[in-house]
Scaffold this active site. Structure first.
Site, PDB file in Angstrom:
ATOM      1  N   ASP A   1      34.340 -18.445 -12.845  1.00 54.99           N
ATOM      2  CA  ASP A   1      34.308 -17.909 -11.479  1.00 54.99           C
ATOM      3  C   ASP A   1      35.718 -17.856 -10.910  1.00 54.99           C
ATOM      4  OD1 ASP A   1      32.458 -17.463  -8.898  1.00 54.99           O
ATOM      5  OD2 ASP A   1      34.201 -18.675  -8.336  1.00 54.99           O
TER       6      ASP A   1
ATOM      7  N   TYR B   1      42.461 -15.760  -5.385  1.00 52.03           N
ATOM      8  CA  TYR B   1      42.938 -16.982  -6.055  1.00 52.03           C
ATOM      9  C   TYR B   1      44.252 -16.720  -6.801  1.00 52.03           C
ATOM     10  CZ  TYR B   1      38.056 -18.652  -5.527  1.00 52.03           C
ATOM     11  OH  TYR B   1      36.812 -19.007  -5.060  1.00 52.03           O
TER      12      TYR B   1
ATOM     13  N   LYS C   1      35.761 -11.700  -7.141  1.00 52.08           N
ATOM     14  CA  LYS C   1      35.341 -11.447  -5.757  1.00 52.08           C
ATOM     15  C   LYS C   1      36.328 -10.534  -5.047  1.00 52.08           C
ATOM     16  CE  LYS C   1      33.842 -16.273  -5.784  1.00 52.08           C
ATOM     17  NZ  LYS C   1      34.925 -17.022  -6.443  1.00 52.08           N
TER      18      LYS C   1
ATOM     19  N   HIS D   1      33.534 -11.504  -1.050  1.00 55.56           N
ATOM     20  CA  HIS D   1      33.926 -12.912  -0.938  1.00 55.56           C
ATOM     21  C   HIS D   1      33.441 -13.556   0.364  1.00 55.56           C
ATOM     22  CE1 HIS D   1      37.267 -15.792  -2.519  1.00 55.56           C
ATOM     23  NE2 HIS D   1      36.299 -16.474  -1.946  1.00 55.56           N
TER      24      HIS D   1
ATOM     25  N   LEU E   1      30.695 -30.220  -5.723  1.00 52.06           N
ATOM     26  CA  LEU E   1      30.989 -31.655  -5.600  1.00 52.06           C
ATOM     27  C   LEU E   1      31.596 -31.968  -4.235  1.00 52.06           C
ATOM     28  CD1 LEU E   1      32.678 -32.035  -9.128  1.00 52.06           C
ATOM     29  CD2 LEU E   1      30.280 -32.515  -8.521  1.00 52.06           C
TER      30      LEU E   1
ATOM     31  N   ILE F   1      29.258 -24.155 -10.082  1.00 55.27           N
ATOM     32  CA  ILE F   1      30.543 -23.739 -10.675  1.00 55.27           C
ATOM     33  C   ILE F   1      31.611 -24.795 -10.383  1.00 55.27           C
ATOM     34  CG2 ILE F   1      30.198 -21.241 -10.837  1.00 55.27           C
ATOM     35  CD1 ILE F   1      31.366 -20.976  -8.000  1.00 55.27           C
TER      36      ILE F   1
ATOM     37  N   LYS G   1      34.806 -27.119 -10.439  1.00 57.66           N
ATOM     38  CA  LYS G   1      36.195 -26.904 -10.870  1.00 57.66           C
ATOM     39  C   LYS G   1      36.806 -28.231 -11.305  1.00 57.66           C
ATOM     40  CE  LYS G   1      40.721 -27.482  -9.578  1.00 57.66           C
ATOM     41  NZ  LYS G   1      41.368 -28.742  -9.138  1.00 57.66           N
ATOM     42  N   SER G   2      37.539 -28.212 -12.396  1.00 62.46           N
ATOM     43  CA  SER G   2      38.399 -29.347 -12.732  1.00 62.46           C
ATOM     44  C   SER G   2      39.507 -28.851 -13.637  1.00 62.46           C
ATOM     45  CB  SER G   2      37.611 -30.452 -13.436  1.00 62.46           C
ATOM     46  OG  SER G   2      38.506 -31.486 -13.806  1.00 62.46           O
ATOM     47  N   VAL G   3      40.678 -29.454 -13.487  1.00 57.75           N
ATOM     48  CA  VAL G   3      41.755 -29.163 -14.442  1.00 57.75           C
ATOM     49  C   VAL G   3      41.912 -30.324 -15.421  1.00 57.75           C
ATOM     50  CG1 VAL G   3      43.012 -27.610 -12.892  1.00 57.75           C
ATOM     51  CG2 VAL G   3      43.496 -30.074 -12.818  1.00 57.75           C
TER      52      VAL G   3
ATOM     53  N   ARG H   1      36.895 -34.424 -17.411  1.00 60.52           N
ATOM     54  CA  ARG H   1      35.939 -34.040 -16.350  1.00 60.52           C
ATOM     55  C   ARG H   1      35.292 -32.694 -16.654  1.00 60.52           C
ATOM     56  NH1 ARG H   1      39.477 -35.354 -10.936  1.00 60.52           N
ATOM     57  NH2 ARG H   1      39.033 -37.594 -10.814  1.00 60.52           N
TER      58      ARG H   1
ATOM     59  N   ASN I   1      31.298 -32.525 -16.734  1.00 64.24           N
ATOM     60  CA  ASN I   1      30.516 -31.711 -15.792  1.00 64.24           C
ATOM     61  C   ASN I   1      29.509 -30.809 -16.494  1.00 64.24           C
ATOM     62  OD1 ASN I   1      31.965 -32.939 -13.772  1.00 64.24           O
ATOM     63  ND2 ASN I   1      33.339 -31.202 -13.403  1.00 64.24           N
TER      64      ASN I   1
HETATM   65  P1  NDP Z   1      34.455 -28.780  -6.455  1.00 63.30           P
HETATM   66  O1  NDP Z   1      33.363 -29.253  -5.586  1.00 63.30           O
HETATM   67  O2  NDP Z   1      34.139 -28.146  -7.762  1.00 63.30           O
HETATM   68  O3  NDP Z   1      35.434 -30.011  -6.663  1.00 63.30           O
HETATM   69  C1  NDP Z   1      36.645 -29.895  -7.363  1.00 63.30           C
HETATM   70  C2  NDP Z   1      37.401 -31.212  -7.179  1.00 63.30           C
HETATM   71  O4  NDP Z   1      36.631 -32.270  -7.733  1.00 63.30           O
HETATM   72  C3  NDP Z   1      38.738 -31.229  -7.852  1.00 63.30           C
HETATM   73  O5  NDP Z   1      39.592 -32.014  -7.052  1.00 63.30           O
HETATM   74  C4  NDP Z   1      38.468 -31.938  -9.172  1.00 63.30           C
HETATM   75  O6  NDP Z   1      39.619 -32.657  -9.620  1.00 63.30           O
HETATM   76  C5  NDP Z   1      37.367 -32.909  -8.775  1.00 63.30           C
HETATM   77  N1  NDP Z   1      36.417 -33.156  -9.870  1.00 63.30           N
HETATM   78  C6  NDP Z   1      35.858 -32.238 -10.700  1.00 63.30           C
HETATM   79  N2  NDP Z   1      35.044 -32.822 -11.576  1.00 63.30           N
HETATM   80  C7  NDP Z   1      35.066 -34.151 -11.296  1.00 63.30           C
HETATM   81  C8  NDP Z   1      34.422 -35.255 -11.876  1.00 63.30           C
HETATM   82  N3  NDP Z   1      33.603 -35.116 -12.918  1.00 63.30           N
HETATM   83  N4  NDP Z   1      34.663 -36.481 -11.338  1.00 63.30           N
HETATM   84  C9  NDP Z   1      35.491 -36.626 -10.279  1.00 63.30           C
HETATM   85  N5  NDP Z   1      36.131 -35.592  -9.690  1.00 63.30           N
HETATM   86  C10 NDP Z   1      35.918 -34.348 -10.205  1.00 63.30           C
HETATM   87  O7  NDP Z   1      35.376 -27.840  -5.544  1.00 63.30           O
HETATM   88  P2  NDP Z   1      35.895 -26.335  -5.516  1.00 63.30           P
HETATM   89  O8  NDP Z   1      36.229 -26.077  -4.094  1.00 63.30           O
HETATM   90  O9  NDP Z   1      36.926 -26.070  -6.525  1.00 63.30           O
HETATM   91  O10 NDP Z   1      34.610 -25.453  -5.847  1.00 63.30           O
HETATM   92  C11 NDP Z   1      34.251 -25.056  -7.164  1.00 63.30           C
HETATM   93  C12 NDP Z   1      34.437 -23.572  -7.345  1.00 63.30           C
HETATM   94  O11 NDP Z   1      33.676 -22.836  -6.389  1.00 63.30           O
HETATM   95  C13 NDP Z   1      35.860 -23.084  -7.082  1.00 63.30           C
HETATM   96  O12 NDP Z   1      36.774 -23.449  -8.102  1.00 63.30           O
HETATM   97  C14 NDP Z   1      35.638 -21.607  -6.929  1.00 63.30           C
HETATM   98  O13 NDP Z   1      35.459 -20.994  -8.194  1.00 63.30           O
HETATM   99  C15 NDP Z   1      34.338 -21.600  -6.114  1.00 63.30           C
HETATM  100  N6  NDP Z   1      34.595 -21.513  -4.669  1.00 63.30           N
HETATM  101  C16 NDP Z   1      34.163 -20.381  -4.020  1.00 63.30           C
HETATM  102  C17 NDP Z   1      34.373 -20.217  -2.679  1.00 63.30           C
HETATM  103  C18 NDP Z   1      33.890 -18.991  -2.002  1.00 63.30           C
HETATM  104  O14 NDP Z   1      34.265 -18.749  -0.860  1.00 63.30           O
HETATM  105  N7  NDP Z   1      33.062 -18.189  -2.642  1.00 63.30           N
HETATM  106  C19 NDP Z   1      35.101 -21.221  -1.875  1.00 63.30           C
HETATM  107  C20 NDP Z   1      35.482 -22.403  -2.628  1.00 63.30           C
HETATM  108  C21 NDP Z   1      35.211 -22.529  -3.966  1.00 63.30           C
HETATM  109  P3  NDP Z   1      40.569 -32.202 -10.847  1.00 63.30           P
HETATM  110  O15 NDP Z   1      40.613 -30.704 -10.905  1.00 63.30           O
HETATM  111  O16 NDP Z   1      41.887 -32.812 -10.484  1.00 63.30           O
HETATM  112  O17 NDP Z   1      39.967 -32.815 -12.089  1.00 63.30           O
END
Ligand code: NDP
Length: 276
Positions: A48, A53, A78, A111, A193, A231, A233-235, A239, A243
């Site tokens: 996604d 982005y 989007k 979006h 999350l 969906i 996200k993690s880098v 994790r 997930n």
């Molecule tokens: P998430 O809820 O997916 O959380 C991401 C955060 O949680 C990061 O800081 C990540 O850290 C941490 N994390 C991930 N997995 C774990 C784990 N297993 N344990 C502990 N911490 C964890 O947030 P997002 O806002 O990124 O949402 C996910 C996706 O949704 C986005 O990437 C995007 O694709 C979409 N999105 C869409 C929007 C819209 O308007 N349509 C708006 C916002 C998001 P780290 O990366 O450091 O591991």
């Protein structure tokens, strides 16, 4: 080890979408290629991204380098608010496709409704054209509140297949989920999350301890049992794998009920009624 098989959910246009995809919001373009490569290695097939982005090219590079057949991948992008309107949408879509290096996307979303612009009905018509051309397989929306969705439905075009909305234990979106169910629209949860904000909650950590799982896995499992597409996200490679490892345990009805009790109007992102 065999890759996990991520189940899919049927959409209202006869296609299907994987229940778990990989989000890349806030990942810089050059780091996106590595993150998506880790995700594909772990078994994700759905990614996604979004024009705004700034990492569609990074996603495209990872997809191309993976050697995975296009029909096994599921790519969502989007349309950004500034590109709403019929002609602007068609131009913005071409730019996204070029950056991704693809000839079609699986899911194209408006979006945000950006109601102050009053262009989302024209934008939706343009996306209908892209569907007819075969360059968009499935048309959907994001951040549409009930009033925006009702207006789109009244416009007489396609029924969106998906509404991607902020949804997590702190913001459970009951009204929208009910409206989606009534119209055959799949609910896709962004920030599933809550960007980490719900992971230290004692209800979540208590369930996690009982199952020998992480809090993130409990929250993702809760989403799946509600019927949401997620969906996360993690880098972080560990994790990213964690997930996806949520397919072989289940929350009990009592545990689902306990998480339901965490709903408290917690928005981590903007309000769709006012974001322009
Ligand atoms: P998430 O809820 O997916 O959380 C991401 C955060 O949680 C990061 O800081 C990540 O850290 C941490 N994390 C991930 N997995 C774990 C784990 N297993 N344990 C502990 N911490 C964890 O947030 P997002 O806002 O990124 O949402 C996910 C996706 O949704 C986005 O990437 C995007 O694709 C979409 N999105 C869409 C929007 C819209 O308007 N349509 C708006 C916002 C998001 P780290 O990366 O450091 O591991």
């Amino acid at each position: 080890m065999p890759l996990p098989h991520v189940p899919s959910v049927a959409l209202n246009n006869g296609t299907e979408i994987p229940r778990i995809g990989f989000g890349v919001f806030q990942v810089p373009d050059d780091e996106t290629t590595t993150a998506v490569a880790h995700a594909l290695d772990a078994g994700y097939r759905s990614v996604d991204t979004a024009a705004v982005y700034g990492n569609e090219a990074g996603v495209g590079r990872a997809l191309a380098a993976s050697g995975i057949a296009r029909d096994e991948l599921y790519v969502t992008t989007k349309l950004w608010n500034a590109d709403q309107g019929y002609d602007a949408t068609l131009r913005a879509f071409d730019a996204s496709l070029a950056k991704l290096g693809l000839d079609h996307v699986d899911l194209y979303l408006i979006h945000w409704p950006a109601p102050a612009r009053d262009l989302y009905v024209d934008t939706w018509r343009a996306i209908g054209t892209l569907v007819a051309d075969g360059r968009v397989r499935t048309a959907g929306v994001s951040n549409f509140n009930p009033a925006h969705l009702e207006r789109l439905l009244d416009s007489g075009g396609l029924v969106p297949a998906v509404n991607q909305i902020e949804l997590h234990p702190g913001l459970q979106q009951r009204e929208l989920r009910a409206l989606h169910a009534a119209h055959g629209i799949v609910t896709e949860a962004w920030s599933p999350l809550a960007q980490g904000a719900v992971l230290a909650d004692p209800v979540v950590t208590g369930i996690a301890d009982r199952h020998g799982r992480s809090p993130a896995q409990v929250v993702l499992r809760w989403h799946l049992q509600l019927g949401n597409v997620v969906i996360p996200k993690s880098v972080t490679p560990a994790r990213i794998r964690e997930n996806l490892d949520v397919l072989d345990f289940a929350l009990s009805p009592e545990e689902m009920e306990a998480v339901a009790g965490l709903d408290r109007g917690l928005r981590t992102g903007p309000d769709p009624d006012t974001l322009d």
